[in-house]
Design a protein around this motif. Sequence first.
Motif, mmCIF file in Angstrom:
data_model
loop_
_atom_site.group_PDB
_atom_site.id
_atom_site.type_symbol
_atom_site.label_atom_id
_atom_site.label_comp_id
_atom_site.label_asym_id
_atom_site.label_seq_id
_atom_site.Cartn_x
_atom_site.Cartn_y
_atom_site.Cartn_z
ATOM 1 N N ILE A 10 0.754 -1.017 -0.068
ATOM 2 C CA ILE A 10 -0.174 -0.143 -0.069
ATOM 3 C C ILE A 10 0.977 1.382 0.093
ATOM 4 O O ILE A 10 0.820 2.149 -0.684
ATOM 5 C CB ILE A 10 -1.133 -0.012 1.242
ATOM 6 N N LEU A 19 -3.268 -0.196 -6.514
ATOM 7 C CA LEU A 19 -3.903 -0.277 -5.100
ATOM 8 C C LEU A 19 -5.194 -0.994 -5.348
ATOM 9 O O LEU A 19 -5.387 -1.906 -4.369
ATOM 10 C CB LEU A 19 -3.989 1.080 -4.669
ATOM 11 N N TRP A 20 -6.088 -0.608 -6.112
ATOM 12 C CA TRP A 20 -7.500 -1.080 -6.005
ATOM 13 C C TRP A 20 -7.497 -2.496 -6.467
ATOM 14 O O TRP A 20 -8.315 -3.386 -5.814
ATOM 15 C CB TRP A 20 -8.221 -0.452 -6.492
ATOM 16 N N HIS A 23 -6.319 -4.579 -3.480
ATOM 17 C CA HIS A 23 -7.144 -4.538 -2.285
ATOM 18 C C HIS A 23 -8.252 -5.479 -2.744
ATOM 19 O O HIS A 23 -8.739 -6.372 -1.759
ATOM 20 C CB HIS A 23 -7.599 -3.161 -2.275
ATOM 21 N N ASN A 167 -8.230 -1.834 5.188
ATOM 22 C CA ASN A 167 -9.106 -0.831 4.601
ATOM 23 C C ASN A 167 -8.706 0.605 4.701
ATOM 24 O O ASN A 167 -8.827 1.187 4.204
ATOM 25 C CB ASN A 167 -10.511 -1.320 4.764
ATOM 26 N N ALA A 170 -5.770 1.372 2.889
ATOM 27 C CA ALA A 170 -5.948 1.800 1.599
ATOM 28 C C ALA A 170 -6.678 3.217 1.336
ATOM 29 O O ALA A 170 -6.426 3.777 0.365
ATOM 30 C CB ALA A 170 -6.813 0.508 0.831
ATOM 31 N N ARG A 174 -5.447 6.287 -0.691
ATOM 32 C CA ARG A 174 -6.302 6.796 -1.766
ATOM 33 C C ARG A 174 -6.611 8.312 -1.742
ATOM 34 O O ARG A 174 -6.802 9.100 -2.417
ATOM 35 C CB ARG A 174 -7.811 5.998 -1.922
#
Length: 175
Positions: A10, A19-20, A23, A167, A170, A174
């Motif tokens: 991350i 990243l997504w 994740h 979460n 992340a 973001r």
Amino acid sequence: MKLRAYLDFICAAKTLEELWLEHVRQMGDYKFDKLLYGYTRQKTKTSLGDPEDFVILSNHCSEYVEGFVNSGLYFDAPMLHWALENDGPGSWTLVQDQISNGGLSESAQKVLEFNAKHGVTAGYTVSFNSSSDRFKGAISLAACDGLNQDDVEDIWREHGRDITLMNNMAHLKRS
């Protein structure tokens, strides 16, 4: 990927797409395979702002995103209302409790029917702490088909703190 390796990833991720995708894979390892992330910087007491300004990330099918997000069903979703008032993880058991107590509006019941049609019946929502009342982000973690809320609670008892941390990190990367 172990937690420390995931957090290292991350921190080093260069693009939102990178990243997504990772994740989504990580949450899938915990049996959450349908994710919907939303973030706004335009929240007021009566609005989440212009939907055109939302950041929405999802791996749901396009029919689900069209109905839930683009058609505005999200506005009546019980866990969205919960997320707007809370920070941290929230079990979808909260919705089951509302059903048992007869506390769901007709519009909220329509959201649940739509979700059930798309296999979105068990899971958790993580609502992110914000530095401003105008900012709000949350992620919906829907469990794999065939799992019920009791199965999800077992997963959460064992891994919930790690899932919440992943979460949160992340989201911070973001935003």
